[in-house]
Scaffold this active site. Structure first.
Site, PDB file in Angstrom:
ATOM      1  N   THR A 276     -26.602  -0.228 -13.067  1.00 23.55           N
ATOM      2  CA  THR A 276     -26.118  -1.567 -13.401  1.00 23.55           C
ATOM      3  C   THR A 276     -26.356  -2.557 -12.269  1.00 23.55           C
ATOM      4  OG1 THR A 276     -24.071  -2.829 -13.747  1.00 23.55           O
ATOM      5  CG2 THR A 276     -23.844  -0.770 -12.576  1.00 23.55           C
TER       6      THR A 276
ATOM      7  N   TYR B 231     -16.168   0.241 -10.875  1.00 24.96           N
ATOM      8  CA  TYR B 231     -17.260   0.512 -11.824  1.00 24.96           C
ATOM      9  C   TYR B 231     -18.602   0.500 -11.091  1.00 24.96           C
ATOM     10  CZ  TYR B 231     -20.847  -0.458 -15.295  1.00 24.96           C
ATOM     11  OH  TYR B 231     -22.005  -0.430 -16.020  1.00 24.96           O
TER      12      TYR B 231
END
Ligand code: UDP
Length: 330
Positions: free
Chosen positions: A117, A141
């Protein structure tokens, strides 16, 4: 020879499954169905309901289905949840990935594609942002994904194992044939929220921040169509199978659109005005995040076919209409 797709019942994973099956590959989906949907997996794929971090199960699947490549999509993706439940995120994203990699290496699977990501960069110092920029995630995250990238690098150095880590920017849109789309009820992504507001399922859409140092004051993101993203995974798979070395690549188009641009595109697709409210900034949002795409174009034989914000918005809206019709039929 078959491909194991973890998280293949989820949003991006299901588009990868479709792309693989469209070209005749044998696919095994491993998904715990915690956020994915059984109906998102085509009948002709082998669906195994279980944990991607279950080393024994993955070992059995590798043997039974003669798996030569793993595409690892399974994981938790809600950034604010990762702040309140960091250990849950390190478990689902980092610990699970470690177990999956261990099973792959023990089972002789040499090819591994990992869903990473842009959150590994944190707040970009400059845009477009290249893969060599400092990694400075600002959420558990992002850290959980960065840690997996580190494990991949070390494992590839030690074993007969190669990987491609794809750092996704803002993934949006839905399968042009209407077979899958973003279906997570709790999804908070802009394009989905805008589509739901246009359809009257939400009273209004908040614009989080209008005072950023960007052309129109709202945040700028690089929105990539999920079908083009799946196509990049296919190219990454072919490259690994052909003996390509391990690599980390940004996945975006290299251009940004503002929140207001996105709202205008969804309004155009829906042919209606969206009721918006100018709201304060959302914590942790970088003003602009645009992918540097030199590396992906140089490395993969990838030609995006859906680099068009209007098309992305229209496909997301069409999928939202489809989900509504399912709800109403239920
Ligand atoms: N955003 C917004 N309203 C919403 C959802 C998102 O203004 O209801 C903004 C958000 O602040 C960010 C951009 O839209 O600047 C994209 O947010 P999204 O959650 O889709 O993806 P992110 O970039 O956070 O991964």
């Amino acid at each position: 020879m078959s491909v194991l797709v973890t998280g293949g019942a989820g949003y991006i994973g299901s588009h990868m499954v479709l792309a693989l099956m469209d070209r005749g590959e044998e696919v095994v989906v491993l998904d715990n169905l915690s956020t994915g949907h059984k109906w998102a997996v085509p009948q002709s794929a082998n669906l195994v309901v279980g944990e991607a971090g279950d080393e024994k199960l993955v070992g059995q699947l590798i043997k039974h289905y003669k798996i030569d490549a793993i595409a690892h999509f399974a994981g938790s993706i809600v950034v604010p949840d990762s702040v309140t439940d960091p250990l849950g995120y390190y478990h689902n994203n980092t610990v699970t990935s470690r177990a999956l990699m261990a099973a792959a290496i023990a089972g002789g699977v040499q090819n591994f594609i990992f869903s990473s990501t842009a959150a590994v960069y944190g707040a970009a110092k400059s845009n477009p942002i290249g893969e060599d920029a400092d990694l400075a995630p600002i959420s558990p995250y992002g850290s959980s994904k960065m840690m997996t990238e580190i494990m991949l690098q070390d494992a590839a150095a030690a074993h007969d194992f190669r990987y491609t880590a794809l750092r996704y920017f803002n993934v949006a849109g839905a399968d042009p044939k209407g077979r899958s789309g973003q279906s997570t009820p709790r999804a908070t992504h802009l394009i989905k929220m805008a589509a739901q507001t246009a359809l009257g399922d939400r009273p209004r859409l908040d614009i989080f921040g209008t005072d950023y140092d960007t052309p129109d004051g709202t945040c700028v993101r690089d929105y990539i169509h999920v079908t083009d993203l799946a196509a990049a995974h296919l190219q990454a798979l072919d490259r690994l199978r052909g003996g390509g070395d391990s690599v980390v690549l940004n996945c975006g188009y290299g251009r940004g659109f503002s929140v207001r641009d996105v709202i205008a595109a969804v309004e155009k697709a829906a042919q209606t005005k969206i009721n918006v409210r100018e709201a304060p900034r959302r914590a942790g949002d970088p003003p602009a995040l645009v992918a540097g795409v030199e590396a992906i174009f140089k490395t993969l034989n990838w030609s995006p076919a859906h680099d068009d914000l209007d098309e992305i918005a229209a496909s997301a809206l069409a999928w939202e209409c489809h989900l509504r019709s399912l709800d109403h039929a239920a």
